[in-house]
Write an enzyme that holds these catalytic residues in place. Structure first.
Site, PDB file in Angstrom:
ATOM      1  N   ARG A   1       0.834  -1.187   0.000  1.00 51.82           N
ATOM      2  CA  ARG A   1       0.000   0.000   0.000  1.00 51.82           C
ATOM      3  C   ARG A   1       0.882   1.255   0.000  1.00 51.82           C
ATOM      4  NH1 ARG A   1      -3.663  -1.343   5.138  1.00 51.82           N
ATOM      5  NH2 ARG A   1      -1.694  -2.340   5.731  1.00 51.82           N
TER       6      ARG A   1
ATOM      7  N   LYS B   1       1.615   2.048   7.316  1.00 49.58           N
ATOM      8  CA  LYS B   1       1.923   1.286   8.520  1.00 49.58           C
ATOM      9  C   LYS B   1       2.854   2.056   9.440  1.00 49.58           C
ATOM     10  CE  LYS B   1       0.661  -2.018   9.659  1.00 49.58           C
ATOM     11  NZ  LYS B   1      -0.556  -2.204  10.509  1.00 49.58           N
TER      12      LYS B   1
ATOM     13  N   TYR C   1      -1.120   4.730  10.488  1.00 48.28           N
ATOM     14  CA  TYR C   1      -1.525   3.776  11.522  1.00 48.28           C
ATOM     15  C   TYR C   1      -0.350   3.570  12.469  1.00 48.28           C
ATOM     16  CZ  TYR C   1      -5.660   2.400   8.811  1.00 48.28           C
ATOM     17  OH  TYR C   1      -6.854   2.388   8.140  1.00 48.28           O
TER      18      TYR C   1
ATOM     19  N   HIS D   1      -1.007   1.956  16.116  1.00 46.82           N
ATOM     20  CA  HIS D   1      -1.322   0.805  16.975  1.00 46.82           C
ATOM     21  C   HIS D   1      -0.302   0.672  18.103  1.00 46.82           C
ATOM     22  CE1 HIS D   1      -4.547  -0.542  14.357  1.00 46.82           C
ATOM     23  NE2 HIS D   1      -3.734  -0.463  13.314  1.00 46.82           N
TER      24      HIS D   1
ATOM     25  N   GLU E   1      -5.949   5.254  13.561  1.00 50.85           N
ATOM     26  CA  GLU E   1      -6.917   4.392  14.238  1.00 50.85           C
ATOM     27  C   GLU E   1      -7.597   5.041  15.432  1.00 50.85           C
ATOM     28  OE1 GLU E   1      -2.985   3.482  16.273  1.00 50.85           O
ATOM     29  OE2 GLU E   1      -3.657   3.814  14.212  1.00 50.85           O
TER      30      GLU E   1
ATOM     31  N   ASP F   1      -3.159  -6.352  15.616  1.00 51.27           N
ATOM     32  CA  ASP F   1      -2.514  -5.038  15.610  1.00 51.27           C
ATOM     33  C   ASP F   1      -2.558  -4.391  16.991  1.00 51.27           C
ATOM     34  OD1 ASP F   1      -1.449  -4.596  13.056  1.00 51.27           O
ATOM     35  OD2 ASP F   1      -3.407  -4.108  12.237  1.00 51.27           O
TER      36      ASP F   1
END
Length: 367
Positions: A15, A75, A94, A96, A118, A270
């Site tokens: 991605r 990520k 993201y 996490h 998130e 995650d």
């Protein structure tokens, strides 16, 4: 603002933080975009595609991190990327952090401002930047679960939908949010026998209205979880507490009660995972077996369907990227409390309460 997009370096992560259409919106509004060479090649976009919409191509990631005011990724930054972050720079991706205390520590040390997709919220109490990847991961969970049930993958050799004269597989989904709902849709579409558990009666009521007799809904208690999981062919873990570590819903003892060759897919990995036996895996080595039960715990599941996932993610993130670029970081958060809810790290502090509790750090308010 100068916005930088490095190429993702996590295992089999294709991605990209900004697709060319998103870049075009930013350059049209007067912003500069610096893209690492080959950043979009995994989803079919060349450097020339980015040049055509006004982006500049960087030869390496160091250049992107050195020059950009804001880094837009998919990520969480890997250790080398954390070393390139600096005070005054904003990271939007993201994170996490609940499952990665060491990453939280590295981001604090860097001095950057880190906004997590998130934990950004919306007017309805939802998580709009997590939602599209939850939809993808929920649908994928049934795909990968069905594959893991095949005998050569270590599974019990059960076909999810069965055939006339042979019963379908029993699919149990823990959690009735975005992941769980999408998993249920896919499992029902493959004609499995589907049970969804949740502690929210309103969510169970919504699912019952939506799917009727095609689905069984159960209020989640220790007893109902134990009975459902012990008899399941495939269990999908889809439990989320925003910003916090996922609760361990299924114990190691309960895993022992499952039939050998059964499969668990932990979409909550995650955030640490909701099975006691879960540990993070990668697309290169996605599964392992505990007490005869196949575990699939890939931390970047949507990376396997990178083109679909990248477009879905950009559809959700672009308005927030635009707001940050157009207004500036702090004015944008002052103007939009939902964006401010995404702020995890600022000025060398953990400023999100749930994240601070999860990683064992002092919670301090942003300046």
């Amino acid at each position: 603002m100068l916005i930088g997009v490095p190429r993702e370096v996590k295992d089999h992560e294709y991605r990209v933080g900004l697709v060319p259409a998103s870049v075009h919106e930013l350059t049209h509004n007067g912003h500069q975009v610096l893209i690492e060479t080959q950043a979009g090649v995994g989803i079919g976009f060349s450097d020339d595609d980015y040049r055509a919409v006004g982006a500049t191509i960087a030869a390496d990631p160091e250049e992107v991190f050195a020059k950009a005011d804001m880094i837009v990724k998919v990520k969480e930054p890997q250790p080398q990327e954390c070393r390139w972050l600096r005070p005054g720079q904003t990271l939007f991706t993201y994170l996490h952090l609940a499952a990665e205390p060491s990453l939280a520590e590295a981001l604090v040390k860097s001095g950057c401002t880190a906004i997590a997709y998130e934990t950004v919220t919306d007017d309805r109490g939802g998580l709009p930047l997590l939602s599209p990847m939850s939809e993808v991961a929920g649908r994928m969970s049934i795909q990968v679960g069905a594959r893991c049930l095949e005998k050569y993958q270590g599974g019990s050799g059960v076909l999810l939908g069965g055939v006339p004269g042979v019963p379908p597989a029993k699919v149990v989904i823990l959690g009735a949010g975005k992941v769980g709902t999408n998993a249920a849709r896919m499992a029902m579409g493959m004609e499995a026998r589907v049970t969804v558990l949740d502690k929210s009666l309103s969510r169970l009521y919504d699912l019952d209205l939506q799917f009727g007799s095609k689905i069984t809904t159960l209020y989640s208690t220790m007893d109902t979880v134990e009975q459902a999981v012990a008899n399941a062919d495939l269990v999908v873990g889809a439990v989320l507490i925003p910003g916090a570590a996922a609760p361990r819903i299924v114990s190691a003892e309960l895993i022992k009660k499952m039939r050998p060759g059964s499969v668990v897919v932990d979409v909550s990995i995650d955030q640490g995972g909701c099975f006691e036996t879960s540990r993070p895996t990668s697309h290169s080595n996605p599964t392992y077996v505990v007490n005869g039960v196949v575990h699939y715990c890939v931390t970047n599941m949507p990376g396997a369907v990178a083109r679909t996932a990248a477009f879905a993610l950009n559809n959700a993130t672009l308005p927030f990227v635009m707001q940050l670029a157009n207004l500036g970081i702090q004015p944008a958060m002052d103007a939009n409390p939902h964006l401010a809810a995404g702020l995890n790290i600022a000025n060398g502090k953990v400023v999100h309460a749930a994240v601070a509790e999860a990683v064992g750090a002092d919670h301090q308010k942003a300046a």
